[in-house]
Structure formats: C-alpha cells, structure tokens
Motif scaffolding. Structure first.
Motif, mmCIF file in Angstrom:
data_model
loop_
_atom_site.group_PDB
_atom_site.id
_atom_site.type_symbol
_atom_site.label_atom_id
_atom_site.label_comp_id
_atom_site.label_asym_id
_atom_site.label_seq_id
_atom_site.Cartn_x
_atom_site.Cartn_y
_atom_site.Cartn_z
ATOM 1 N N HIS A 530 133.214 12.398 97.785
ATOM 2 C CA HIS A 530 132.127 13.331 99.055
ATOM 3 C C HIS A 530 131.065 12.029 99.135
ATOM 4 O O HIS A 530 130.863 11.042 99.294
ATOM 5 N N THR A 687 133.849 16.108 102.815
ATOM 6 C CA THR A 687 134.439 14.554 102.029
ATOM 7 C C THR A 687 134.665 13.912 103.522
ATOM 8 O O THR A 687 134.748 14.603 104.705
ATOM 9 N N GLU A 690 137.156 15.700 104.563
ATOM 10 C CA GLU A 690 137.236 17.450 106.215
ATOM 11 C C GLU A 690 136.307 16.335 107.698
ATOM 12 O O GLU A 690 136.120 17.803 108.437
ATOM 13 N N ALA A 708 139.754 9.740 95.185
ATOM 14 C CA ALA A 708 139.824 11.030 95.438
ATOM 15 C C ALA A 708 140.031 11.884 96.879
ATOM 16 O O ALA A 708 141.046 12.086 97.083
ATOM 17 N N GLU A 712 142.833 13.449 98.666
ATOM 18 C CA GLU A 712 142.705 15.169 99.482
ATOM 19 C C GLU A 712 143.576 14.703 100.570
ATOM 20 O O GLU A 712 144.317 15.395 101.592
ATOM 21 N N ARG A 715 147.305 15.539 99.246
ATOM 22 C CA ARG A 715 147.646 17.269 100.352
ATOM 23 C C ARG A 715 146.493 17.966 101.404
ATOM 24 O O ARG A 715 146.934 18.711 101.499
ATOM 25 N N PRO A 717 143.304 18.091 103.309
ATOM 26 C CA PRO A 717 141.807 18.736 103.450
ATOM 27 C C PRO A 717 142.102 20.414 103.827
ATOM 28 O O PRO A 717 142.897 21.070 104.549
#
Ligand SMILES: Cc1cc2nc3c(=O)[nH]c(=O)nc-3n(C[C@H](O)[C@H](O)[C@H](O)COP(=O)(O)OP(=O)(O)OC[C@H]3O[C@@H](n4cnc5c(N)ncnc54)[C@H](O)[C@@H]3O)c2cc1C
Length: 809
Positions: A530, A687, A690, A708, A712, A715, A717
C-alpha cells in the motif's frame, strides 16, 4: 504488580480499556493497564453514552461503524451488561443547506454500506412526536444510532482483556516515564516500577500531563460540556406504550443540541456558543470522578430553541444537570498512533466521542503496534497530522472554534479563521496586497485565489460554485495562455545527504532514482504494497537529494523516513527554511531567462532538470516542472530571498502578461492533466497498481512492498482509479468535492476521491475508484452530487495535452 510487561497502557477510561482489549484480541497478552483511580474515573463515567456512525471522514465513519457493532460481542463475552439501546437516530434539518448536507452524508454512507434514509419533516414528526414540525424541512434517519452505559462498556472491554491474560492495576498513578537507551521504558508508579517495551498514553483528561512526562506537548484541550435529564414525561410514556419502543435519538443542528430518551424522561445536551475550556494549562491530579458546577445561563440560548422545537420540554422539571470536561484535538478527531521521534511510545487520546470511536481507536492502534500498520486509513486520526506548530494557544483557539461549530456545516470551500494566520512566508504581505484569499494547511497560509482589485478578498461558502469561480477561470487562462506566478512553499520539503543516502532511498522508492541534476516521481510503499507516500525526488548530487511531498503529511512522512533511517544518512525536514515560487505557462521560460545567465533552452535545461543557478542575484535551486502540466519552473530559495525573488519575477513578467494564480486554479489545472494528489487519489488504502502509478514503478530494483506489487500486477488490481467527465446539472451546476458515490447499473460501485471544474477545458472532472472490470474507457457511470445522480463518462487520457507537449517544449 508485575515488574515487567510487553505493554503498559496508561489510563482506564473507555479508550485505554479498548486498547487493552484489542491488544489481547490480536495476540499480545503480556499487557497491563494502569489507572490512577478506578476505571472510568476521567471523562468516561459521566458521558451520555450516545453513539453514531456518521463522520465527516468516511474512514473514521467506518471505524465508528465497527465500534457500534462491537458492543453486543463484548457484553456477551464479558458477561458485563452494557445497557445497549438502539432506537436509531434522526438528524434534523432546519433549512435547505442542511438538507443538502444530509443528502451528501447519506450518499457518502452508501459505499460504506450504511443504511440511512432521507425522510420528510412529517415523517420525522411521526417518529419523534415531541418535535414541532414547522421548524424542520426534513431529516436523515440512521438505524445504527443508539446509546450505551459508559461504565458497562469500559468494564466489558476490561473483562474480556482480563480473560485473555491482561492485568489491570487500579489506584496506581503513573508519576514518571523514563526511556532506556534500548528504547524500552521504565514506568514509575506510586506502587512500584514496571519495565515495558511499549507505553500507550490513553490518559484522557490527563493525556497532556502524561505527554509532558517525556517532554511532549500534545495538542489536546478539555472543554466543559453540559447535558440535562428531565423528570419523567407523560408524552414519553404514551409514545412508549403505543409504539412499544423507545423514542429515536435526535440531532438538532439549529439548536446545536442532541436529545434522546433517558428512562421515562429526556436527555438534552448542547454544544453552546459560549463554550468554556476546562483547566486550559494543566489538569489537576486531584480531580477525581468530579462534576463541574452547572451553568444553565450559558446554555440558555440553546434551551430556548429546544423549548420552541420540543414544546413539551418547556413544562417539565429538570431532574439532573451534568457538567463535565472531555478532551478535543484542534480538529475534533482523535490523536492516535506512534509519537513522531519517540520510540515505542503510542497515544490514543483526544477521543471526544469515546462511545462511537473507542473501538476503532483501540483496533487500529493495536494493529499498528503489532503489525506495524494500522490496517485502515486512519490519516484523519493520526497524531502526526499536527506538527510542533500546534501549540497550547493554537489548540485552545481551534478547539473552541471546533466545539462551538460542532453542529455547523463546514462547506468544502470553507476556511475556518481561528488560530490564523500562524505561519506565513515572506511574500505573505506581497500576495495580500494583490488581494489574495488565504487558506491554511499544516499551520501555513497559502493563497487560494486572487480577488479582483477593489473587491473584498472573501469567498462565499457553498456546496456549489462560489464567487471565486470567474476569478479562478481567469487565473487558469493566464497560466495556459501566458504565464502565471504562484507560491509553492506549501509542499513538505526534505533533504537527504551523506554517503549511503542513494542506496537507502533506492530501497524505499518504487521508481529508479533520478540521475544527478534530474527529478522524477516516485512512491514509497509498506510491505503489503500500500502507498505510504508519493514524492518528487530531485537529485542535486550523487548523495544529495531534495524530496518534495504533501505538506499536510510532513510529520507523518518524516516519522516513516526516520523509522527506516540507515547509518550514514542524514535526513532533514526543511520546513520553511526553503520556500518557493513557481512560474507556469508558455511564457515561463522567457520570464525566467530574462533574469538568469543560465541557459534555459530545452537542450540545456530539459523537462525534469534540477539545478542550482542564480536568479538575478539570488541563489536558487530550480526544478523544471510544474503541477499545472505546462512549461514551468519551481524556484526554491532561502526565505530571506523570497521577497526579492517575487519582485524580480513580477517585474520581469510584465511584458509577458504575467498574472498570479492560487491553489484553486492549481487544482483545476492539475485535473485537466489527470494528475492525482496525495490524501485523495493516493492514500494508504490504495496500491500503486490501483492508483495507476505505473510510471513511478520500476521493477528493476528491490524496494519495500515489491513482492506485494508483483503479486498484484500478476493477478490485476481489483479496483482502478478512474478519471471521469461529469455532466453537471445545467440549472444549478455543482462539481464534486470528494467522497461522492459512483453508481453503475443501479448500484453504488465506487467513490470519488477528488475533482474540480477544469476552467480552461470547460469540463467538470473527477477522480474515483471503481471495480477494474468496469473501468473501460468510454463507460458511463453516475456520480451522486448533492442528491442528484449526474452522468459521468470514464476517460482514458487527460482532457488537455494528453501527449504532454506543453511541459516538454
Ligand atoms: C458531559 C459529557 C457527555 C458526554 N457524552 C458523550 C456521548 O454521549 N457519547 C460519546 O461518545 N462521548 C461522550 N462524551 C465524551 C466521552 O466521555 C469521552 O470521549 C471518553 O470518556 C474519553 O475516554 P478516555 O478513555 O479517552 O478518557 P478518560 O475517561 O478521561 O480516561 C482517562 C483515564 O486515564 C487515567 N489516567 C490519566 N493519567 C494517568 C496516570 N498518570 N496514571 C494512571 N492513570 C491515569 C484517568 O484517571 C482516567 O481514568 C461525553 C463527555 C462529557 C463530559
């Protein structure tokens, strides 16, 4: 008493008890709570116990939701009765503006899953027959409002914590706190010492005094607060008999009061205008489960309104008047988190609504201590949102303002006057002479816009477009077509130097470091991926970096950098030792070139260059960048040069039609360029994938949070930051202000982060997060603005100069 513990929580009010409970819930059981008298002995015991979920900040509202939902569980687990009443609550509007505000609050609640309903005044009367309908135009009904027994709740938290192994020492006063060289603490009490790794200051009315034990001046002030309880009333008995339930709670904005049933009578409390701080300098240690002398004259104006709005109250006797102190921070939200600059020292204080917020405060603090991250976006409660400038005097002025405006609307374009001006830069008088309308952030004044000569520099507050609109439009045109000058001191500025600073920063930042003499944009992440911060990094030399970030987050971000500091790196917060002016627009180079010998030709001074040059006689660091998206320069100087720099540029700019622009124009211009901003588009709940920060993300080096991010990206966001072109209402145009729900296919699918009217492009624009599968360019959404769902088209690129030619010419 134990001689050592992992954590010592100081203070056994509802907040300390909640912290203790949450620490044990999350697995830290070697924890103790120390209370000088008995549990609840501060402000907790005499509270009215009211609770609600609504809050101006949606993230705090979410934590309030959590708190309200927790009571049944702790009641059941502890066996301690919390006397939970959930009759629901009415927020009563007396005029159209308040109704607009309620509609916006309802809309904001939608994406938090809050079940709130706008009702007519007649419906409100039916639900709450004591009110006089003629004084109201409607209401918002929230089912999740109610009240609890303050002592019951505190004991229930304590009971659950004890079951899990926590210990509580009552009648034990913490008289001193001493930190050892390894960062652990000796907690000195009148019953002995406890050695602890962490301390938590949940001292409530004495939080300031506990802070002073370690030389810390927390921005906290207690205010006197009164409520009264009436004798039993026939009207109440009749309502209970006919409906079979309790009257709903009421919040009456015009009367600055709250009202609810208490036994067979009514409880009425008020946030009076003639408010009075309590023990403004020092809270006496001798104060112990005491009440203050009631002063009905002080609340007489509110009582008069109450008797008009609820006539039955005028004829009933008063059974009890409670006057007690409770604490506030300057903006009314709690102070939570790690104290900047002090290891292993945490605060959970200034909680003015302990029964709405105590649970959320305990949860986030416990997560922060155990996981290193609060797990929620608690910026609005972070102790680091204030700096050292929030002195006792400032806090006093702001808390009084905030208390007396508790039930007032604060408009999105409103700047409250108390405690200002505090920090000003040397050009303050120059800009005032040009009719600046001022705003303040992190204690510093900054120009919002410039009123036309001869007119009063004042902005009408509104949810719609204000009197600033035409002036800001002109400022935008000046920048886009000629050249604009503004002050840019209201960035946080840091400098990192010393061998090893490059290696250190590279490990913190998602982007590659710029080469010496260059600037780039970067993000910093926490291990979960994040966003911790978003910065411009200017490299003055191999191991010499200037960093520019969000000013309001200066203490917050410094705490983070210092928490990660490596040996051999020097980290300085530059504050107002470095101030700036910014030139932006097609004429910016001509103006600056006319006062410097350094060649500004693009081949010599390209976009994103950063150099130390002389401007006139003034030594300056100049970055070729602007947040407007134009050709532009940010010129950074020591404060003693800023006035000379202003005069020089202003004079040099005359042949080029230079004009001043302020923060409102800047926000309009950055929207056209699709530039996000910290605290809105970029926050710790999002993130970089995102937030579409791909340009600031280079996976060619290791950085905190990289694993992380990679996972992300692989896959995809779940949500994506969208950029929307909105069609406002033609008759009464209003632009987004932030936190409006975004609708798609008849359901709320996301929320707005910020937006503005883009004057130069003549479009109303917004940013907001929506599910990624819906983020298809051209897709149609609706954004709910003041109760109206307005069409919003998702755009894929900036509405102005998508290729970025203007910045690079
Ligand atoms: C009249 C009135 C009505 C209110 N009504 C409501 C309401 O309806 N709803 C609502 O949510 N809130 C209400 N409040 C506010 C509510 O009371 C506070 O939000 C809440 O009590 C704050 O709890 P706390 O634990 O932070 O502080 P406190 O209750 O003040 O607890 C702090 C504790 O720390 C202990 N302590 C301090 N220093 C030391 C030390 N050095 N050593 C050991 N112990 C120490 C103190 O003895 C005290 O018990 C009301 C307040 C007042 C005054």
């Amino acid at each position: 008493m134990k001689s050592s513990a992992h954590v010592v929580v100081i203070g056994g009010g509802v907040v300390g008890a909640s912290v203790l409970y949450h620490l044990t819930e999350l697995g830290w059981t070697d924890v103790v709570l120390v209370e000088r008298k008995e549990l609840t002995a501060g402000s907790t015991w005499h509270a009215a116990g009211g609770m609600h979920t609504l809050n101006g900040d949606p993230n705090v509202a979410k934590l309030q939701q959590y708190t309200v939902g927790l009571y049944r569980e702790i009641e059941q687990r502890s066996g301690q009765n919390c006397s939970i009443h959930m009759p629901g609550g009415l927020m009563l509007a007396g005029d159209r503006e308040r109704m607009d505000w309620l509609r916006m609050a309802q809309a904001r609640g939608r994406y938090l899953g809050m079940d709130m309903e706008i009702i007519s005044a007649a419906e409100a009367k039916r639900m709450f027959p004591l009110l006089e309908e003629q004084y109201f135009v409607g209401a918002l009904f929230d089912r999740a409002e109610g009240h609890v027994d303050p002592a019951g709740v505190t004991r229930a938290y304590a009971g659950c914590a004890r079951q899990a192994g926590a210990e509580i020492y009552q009648h034990t006063w913490v008289s001193d706190l001493r930190q050892r060289s390894d960062g652990t603490w000796d907690v000195i009490t009148d019953s002995g010492e406890i050695h602890a790794e962490h301390i938590v200051n949940a001292g409530g009315l004495w939080a300031r005094e506990v802070g002073r034990m370690i030389g810390l001046e927390l921005p906290v002030l207690a205010m006197e607060h009164m409520y009264l309880i009436t004798q039993d009333m026939d009207e109440v008995a009749e309502y209970n008999a006919t409906t079979g339930h309790e009257l709903p709670m009421g919040l009456d904005f015009d009367g600055e009061l709250y009202i609810r049933q208490e036994g067979g009578g009514m409880l009425l409390g008020t946030y009076e205008q003639a408010c009075v701080p309590w023990s403004p300098r020092e809270t006496p240690w001798t104060f112990d489960q005491q009440l203050l002398a009631p002063d009905l004259d002080r609340i007489a104006p509110s009582l008069e309104i109450a008797f008009k709005h609820y006539p039955a109250l005028a004829d009933v006797g008063i059974k009890k008047v409670i006057n007690g102190p409770f604490t506030f921070a300057p903006d009314g939200n709690p102070l939570v988190g790690p104290v900047p600059g002090v290891r292993n020292c945490w605060v959970a204080c200034a909680v003015m609504a302990g029964f709405s917020q105590g649970g959320g405060v305990g949860l986030t603090l416990a997560r922060w201590m155990i996981d290193g991250d609060p797990g929620e976006d608690i910026w609005a409660m972070d102790v680091a949102r204030f700096g050292n400038w929030a002195s006792l005097g400032y806090t006093n002025a702001k808390v009084r303002e905030n208390y007396s405006r508790r039930f007032r609307i604060t408009f999105p374009n409103e700047e409250l006057p108390a405690g200002r001006p505090l920090h000003t830069t040397p050009v303050y008088d120059r800009l005032t002479a040009h009719n600046a309308v001022w705003g303040a952030g992190f204690g510093l004044e900054h120009p919002l816009w410039f009123q036309r000569p001869g007119e009063e520099p004042r902005e009408d507050v509104t949810f719609r477009r204000s009197n600033a609109f035409p002036a800001v439009a002109e400022e935008c045109t000046t920048v886009r077509e000629r050249v604009g000058l503004t002050e840019c001191s209201n960035f946080a500025k840091y400098r990192m130097t010393g061998a090893g600073s490059a290696a250190w920063l590279q490990r913190l930042f998602t982007n590659r470091l710029p080469r010496p003499g260059r600037i780039n944009l970067t993000a910093a992440l926490e291990p979960g991926g994040h966003i911790v911060g978003e910065f411009s990094v200017a490299r003055a030399g191999p191991d010499d970096f200037f960093l520019f970030g969000s000013q309001i987050a200066e203490a917050h971000h410094s705490r983070w950098f210092l928490g990660h500091l490596a040996d051999g790196v020097r980290f300085d917060v530059l504050g107002l030792s470095l101030v700036g002016l910014s030139l932006a627009g097609p004429g910016a180079r001509d103006v600056l070139q006319s006062v410097t010998d350094a060649s500004l030709a693009t081949e010599d001074y390209p976009f994103m260059a950063f150099r130390r040059i002389d401007v006139g006689m003034i030594p300056a660091h100049v970055g070729r960048m602007t947040y407007t998206g134009d050709l532009g320069y940010e010129i950074w100087v020591a404060p003693e040069y800023q006035r000379a720099l202003f005069d020089l540029l202003w004079l040099a700019g005359q042949p080029y039609g230079i004009g001043l622009f302020g923060f409102r124009a800047l926000m309009s211009l950055r929207m056209e360029k699709m530039f996000g901003t910290w605290a809105r588009e970029y926050r710790p709940i999002y993130t970089p994938a995102e937030a579409r920060m791909h340009r600031s993300l280079k996976l060619d080096h290791d950085f905190i949070g990289r694993a992380a991010v990679e996972a992300e990206l692989a896959r995809g966001p779940a949500r994506t930051l969208g950029y929307f072109d909105i069609t406002p209402d033609a008759a009464e145009p209003a632009d987004v202000v932030g936190d409006e729900p975004i609708w798609h296919g008849g359901a709320v699918v996301g929320w707005v982060t910020s937006g503005a009217y883009a004057h130069y492009s003549r479009r109303s624009l917004a940013f907001g997060y929506v599910p990624s599968e819906l983020a298809v360019p051209g897709a149609m959404f609706e954004v709910e603005i003041i109760g109206q769902r307005r069409p919003a088209r998702l755009l894929s690129e900036p509405v102005l100069d998508p290729a970025g030619h203007r910045m690079r010419v």
